[in-house]
Design an enzyme around this catalytic site. Structure first.
Site, PDB file in Angstrom:
ATOM      1  N   GLY A 167      49.081  43.293  42.237  1.00 11.28           N
ATOM      2  CA  GLY A 167      49.893  42.901  43.539  1.00 11.28           C
ATOM      3  C   GLY A 167      51.383  42.386  43.005  1.00 11.28           C
ATOM      4  O   GLY A 167      51.764  42.456  41.790  1.00 11.28           O
ATOM      5  N   ASP A 191      41.598  44.657  40.396  1.00 13.52           N
ATOM      6  CA  ASP A 191      42.178  45.013  41.654  1.00 13.52           C
ATOM      7  C   ASP A 191      41.611  46.076  42.399  1.00 13.52           C
ATOM      8  O   ASP A 191      41.148  47.160  41.678  1.00 13.52           O
ATOM      9  CB  ASP A 191      43.644  45.476  41.389  1.00 13.52           C
ATOM     10  CG  ASP A 191      44.508  44.845  42.302  1.00 13.52           C
ATOM     11  OD1 ASP A 191      44.484  45.659  43.759  1.00 13.52           O
ATOM     12  OD2 ASP A 191      45.491  44.159  42.190  1.00 13.52           O
ATOM     13  N   LYS A 227      36.238  37.640  53.508  1.00 11.71           N
ATOM     14  CA  LYS A 227      35.455  38.105  52.289  1.00 11.71           C
ATOM     15  C   LYS A 227      35.926  37.746  50.948  1.00 11.71           C
ATOM     16  O   LYS A 227      35.308  37.247  50.127  1.00 11.71           O
ATOM     17  CB  LYS A 227      34.873  39.488  52.596  1.00 11.71           C
ATOM     18  CG  LYS A 227      33.938  39.652  53.666  1.00 11.71           C
ATOM     19  CD  LYS A 227      33.591  41.003  53.858  1.00 11.71           C
ATOM     20  CE  LYS A 227      32.572  41.473  52.636  1.00 11.71           C
ATOM     21  NZ  LYS A 227      32.173  43.009  52.970  1.00 11.71           N
ATOM     22  N   GLY A 277      31.331  32.296  39.348  1.00 11.87           N
ATOM     23  CA  GLY A 277      30.223  32.506  38.670  1.00 11.87           C
ATOM     24  C   GLY A 277      30.714  33.186  37.307  1.00 11.87           C
ATOM     25  O   GLY A 277      30.185  32.621  36.308  1.00 11.87           O
ATOM     26  N   LYS A 288      32.010  30.282  35.272  1.00 13.10           N
ATOM     27  CA  LYS A 288      30.736  29.495  34.712  1.00 13.10           C
ATOM     28  C   LYS A 288      30.063  29.958  33.605  1.00 13.10           C
ATOM     29  O   LYS A 288      29.721  29.402  32.669  1.00 13.10           O
ATOM     30  CB  LYS A 288      29.721  28.973  35.834  1.00 13.10           C
ATOM     31  CG  LYS A 288      28.452  28.290  35.948  1.00 13.10           C
ATOM     32  CD  LYS A 288      27.975  27.952  37.031  1.00 13.10           C
ATOM     33  CE  LYS A 288      26.424  27.367  37.057  1.00 13.10           C
ATOM     34  NZ  LYS A 288      25.363  28.481  37.139  1.00 13.10           N
ATOM     35  N   ALA A 306      44.892  30.964  43.394  1.00 12.97           N
ATOM     36  CA  ALA A 306      46.073  30.941  44.237  1.00 12.97           C
ATOM     37  C   ALA A 306      45.651  30.731  45.628  1.00 12.97           C
ATOM     38  O   ALA A 306      45.359  31.665  46.360  1.00 12.97           O
ATOM     39  CB  ALA A 306      46.612  32.223  43.988  1.00 12.97           C
ATOM     40  N   TYR A 350      43.495  34.314  57.073  1.00 17.37           N
ATOM     41  CA  TYR A 350      43.881  33.961  55.866  1.00 17.37           C
ATOM     42  C   TYR A 350      43.803  32.559  55.645  1.00 17.37           C
ATOM     43  O   TYR A 350      43.200  31.836  54.637  1.00 17.37           O
ATOM     44  CB  TYR A 350      45.348  34.414  55.814  1.00 17.37           C
ATOM     45  CG  TYR A 350      46.047  34.303  54.551  1.00 17.37           C
ATOM     46  CD1 TYR A 350      45.640  34.966  53.417  1.00 17.37           C
ATOM     47  CD2 TYR A 350      46.862  33.228  54.383  1.00 17.37           C
ATOM     48  CE1 TYR A 350      46.192  34.763  52.341  1.00 17.37           C
ATOM     49  CE2 TYR A 350      47.757  33.194  53.255  1.00 17.37           C
ATOM     50  CZ  TYR A 350      47.443  33.911  52.191  1.00 17.37           C
ATOM     51  OH  TYR A 350      47.905  33.870  50.873  1.00 17.37           O
TER      52      TYR A 350
END
Ligand code: UDP
Length: 310
Positions: free
Chosen positions: A10, A31, A91, A102, A105, A114, A145
């Site tokens: 992006g 991405d 989502k 996850g 960790k 961000a 958003y």
């Protein structure tokens, strides 16, 4: 280090990729190219330190090799994009952030989210400090958003406190520069393309609403410093010099040498009336302040846009 960047193709992600590769790191860009583009990374083609993985991080992903750092940027981010993709936006903030936490960790990796100045909504505190809780309409056009990022912040803090994951959270204020999509609807690419194409400049409302614009290299510099610091609560990053949208339009006309007219269009619902970061926390944690003024940054962006439009 081996560093994952979600949304690395992006606008901001690709500039961050440039910088981390230049600093000698290995970068794994994840991405799905919904709003990002491979062309933003074409300058690195053949670079053995860049790995590009096409994947939607709302689905789990397991990387075998040890990861040291994760920058989690993936999300539609312009109002037009996230209103077109509200479910994907929710989502990626919720499931995507969960999957990345996850990964952090499992790899004992430090992870930076961000987040956004949108967590402050249409702010009643001005300028906005990190301690302000915000004024967000969860069911308005920006809710998908704003709440996605607010949930993502809450999840980061839960993993920090429950699983001792090493988290960093930044709240990014309006940022601009080369590689923004000229048709993403945001004010910088919209005004610049209108100025260069000889079209009228569309001011939403009467243009008295304000924003504070940060050039992308200053933001990337701040992101690297936040990742390196030890502070685990949210940190604002942006340029505190505030300007009304009408003045901003006039500045773009002046810098691009255009004589186009300004026309008013209806103000979109829930458009924040003013926005300006209080960056004293960031400045107290590490030496950082935005260096590129608006005229200089806009000139660079206009020059780049001329090349794209030509
Ligand atoms: N805006 C405008 N004309 C445009 C696009 C945007 O006047 O063609 C205004 C918009 O209403 C908002 C500001 O510019 O007040 C910044 O909009 P942007 O979409 O860049 O992001 P926001 O800061 O609102 O998330």
């Amino acid at each position: 280090m081996r560093i994952v960047i979600t949304g690395g193709a992006g606008f901001i992600g690709s500039h961050l990729t440039d910088r981390l590769l230049q600093d000698g790191h290995q970068v794994v860009v994840i991405d799905n190219f919904v709003t990002g583009s491979r062309s933003n990374l074409q300058q690195h083609s053949g670079n053995p330190n860049l790995f590009i993985v096409e994947h939607n991080i709302t689905k789990p992903i397991f990387l075998a090799e040890k990861i040291d750092r994760i920058f989690h940027l993936a999300s539609p981010a312009s109002p037009i994009d996230y209103q077109k993709l509200p479910i994907q936006t929710l989502k990626v903030g919720a499931l995507g952030t969960h999957n990345l936490l996850g990964m952090a960790k499992a790899h004992k990796a430090r992870i930076l989210l961000a987040s956004t100045s949108e967590v402050y909504g249409d702010p009643e505190m001005h300028p906005q400090k990190e301690t302000y809780w915000g004024n967000v309409n969860p069911v308005g056009p920006r809710g998908c958003y704003d709440e996605s990022k607010r949930f993502a912040e809450a999840l980061m803090v839960a993993y920090r406190d429950y699983h001792q994951v090493d988290v960093r959270i930044i709240r990014i204020f309006n940022t601009y520069g080369p590689r923004m999509r000229l048709n993403d609807g945001r004010v910088v690419p919209a005004f610049i393309s209108q100025a260069l194409k000889g079209e009228p400049i569309t001011i939403f409302g009467n243009g008295s609403q304000t924003r504070s614009f940060c050039f992308v290299s200053d933001l990337v510099d701040g992101m690297i410093k936040v990742m390196a610091c030890e502070y685990k609560d949210p940190i604002n990053l942006g340029n505190p010099s505030e300007i009304s949208i009408r003045q901003f339009a006039e500045e773009i006309l002046k810098l691009s040498g255009s004589k186009n007219s300004l026309i008013e269009r209806p103000l979109p619902k829930d458009d924040p009336r003013r926005r300006r970061p209080d960056i004293s926390l960031a400045c107290s944690l590490f030496p950082w302040e935005p260096k590129i003024g608006l005229a200089e940054g806009l000139k660079k962006t206009i020059d780049w846009a001329r090349g794209v439009i030509a």
